[in-house]
Enzyme design. Structure first.
Site, PDB file in Angstrom:
ATOM      1  N   ALA A 101       6.210  -0.364  -6.135  1.00  0.00           N
ATOM      2  CA  ALA A 101       5.608  -0.480  -4.797  1.00  0.00           C
ATOM      3  C   ALA A 101       4.723  -1.710  -4.756  1.00  0.00           C
ATOM      4  O   ALA A 101       3.853  -1.873  -5.616  1.00  0.00           O
ATOM      5  CB  ALA A 101       4.784   0.770  -4.480  1.00  0.00           C
ATOM      6  N   CYS A 102       4.964  -2.592  -3.786  1.00  0.00           N
ATOM      7  CA  CYS A 102       4.133  -3.801  -3.682  1.00  0.00           C
ATOM      8  C   CYS A 102       3.393  -3.834  -2.343  1.00  0.00           C
ATOM      9  O   CYS A 102       3.565  -2.946  -1.509  1.00  0.00           O
ATOM     10  CB  CYS A 102       4.977  -5.059  -3.863  1.00  0.00           C
ATOM     11  SG  CYS A 102       6.195  -5.317  -2.558  1.00  0.00           S
ATOM     12  N   THR A 103       2.605  -4.856  -2.147  1.00  0.00           N
ATOM     13  CA  THR A 103       1.694  -4.896  -1.003  1.00  0.00           C
ATOM     14  C   THR A 103       2.442  -4.908   0.334  1.00  0.00           C
ATOM     15  O   THR A 103       2.183  -4.065   1.190  1.00  0.00           O
ATOM     16  CB  THR A 103       0.804  -6.157  -1.090  1.00  0.00           C
ATOM     17  OG1 THR A 103       0.338  -6.257  -2.425  1.00  0.00           O
ATOM     18  CG2 THR A 103      -0.374  -6.057  -0.158  1.00  0.00           C
TER      19      THR A 103
END
Lengths: 144, 104
Positions: free
Chosen positions: B8-10
């Protein structure tokens, strides 16, 4: 076949520095959004500060999401000459892939972008993009 | 070895999916069973089942943001790293996971 309008391909382009390239992208984006060139540049710089945007040797993936974008774009820039010093930590950049995501983009377009992202996990694919010798072959590798 | 994880990234559009793909490829190449759930802009994909989590020897969380459902991994061995580690050094990360399991 991918949605060609999503991709904007710039082959064998010359940029002297990160600043040069970000300003160029900022100007392009400002024509298709309510963002000012300076806002695009600032957003890209802020994204770099938030985390490393390098995804492979010689390859960067700057990206952001904004409600001010009228359409999402993937801008793929193949450099004529490497940018030797991108910033304090990153050097020798030959390929820069910008993901400009419109807020509340459709699921189909988001899936198209994420599928392209998964391709970028393949080092062989990255090598082919880096070593493309013509705009035609470079474009085909991206949109087909 | 059985590995599960979450990426999960920004912005949830780029690193999430590259991290998933690289970790799964590195894990499989090293001979492990691996499944990585993505939590990104298109929601959750490849959602881990209870059975997969129960059977896992280790959990890899490649995340720049708080992930949903972290409590599912309570009691499991967890390695947490930013997505950029999974993107830039997936093989080393898988080796590290194997080392942690070996030294349990």
């Amino acid at each position: 076949m991918k949605n060609k309008s999503l991709f904007n391909i710039l082959f064998h382009r010359k940029f002297d520095s990160r600043s040069d390239m970000y300003h160029f992208i900022g100007e392009r984006v400002s024509h298709h959004s309510t963002l000012l060139t300076s806002e695009v540049v600032d957003t890209l710089l802020q994204r770099e500060q938030a985390g490393n945007i390098q995804i492979a040797e010689h390859v960067l993936l700057p990206h952001f999401e904004s409600s001010k974008l009228k359409e999402s774009q993937i801008v793929v820039v193949h450099l004529h000459e490497a940018i030797s010093k991108w910033n304090q930590h990153v050097s020798d950049i030959k390929l820069v892939i910008f993901i400009l995501l419109k807020r509340d983009e459709t699921l189909d377009t988001k899936k198209e972008i994420t599928n392209f992202m998964r391709n970028l996990a393949d080092q062989d694919y990255i090598e082919k993009l880096l070593h493309a010798d013509s705009e035609e072959s470079f474009t085909q590798m991206i949109i087909q | 070895m059985k590995i599960v994880g979450v990426a999960a990234c920004t912005v949830g559009i780029a690193h999430t999916y590259i991290a998933q793909e690289k970790l799964e490829n590195a894990g499989k190449a090293a001979g492990h069973e691996i499944a990585i759930e993505t939590q990104g802009t298109i929601g959750t994909e490849n959602e881990l089942t209870k059975e997969q989590i129960t059977a896992a020897d280790i959990v890899i969380l490649a995340a720049d943001v708080k992930i949903a459902g972290r409590e599912r991994f309570e009691g499991k061995r967890i390695i947490q790293v930013p997505t950029e580690v999974a993107v830039k050094s997936p093989n080393k990360l898988i080796e590290k996971a194997a080392e942690v399991v070996r030294n349990k």
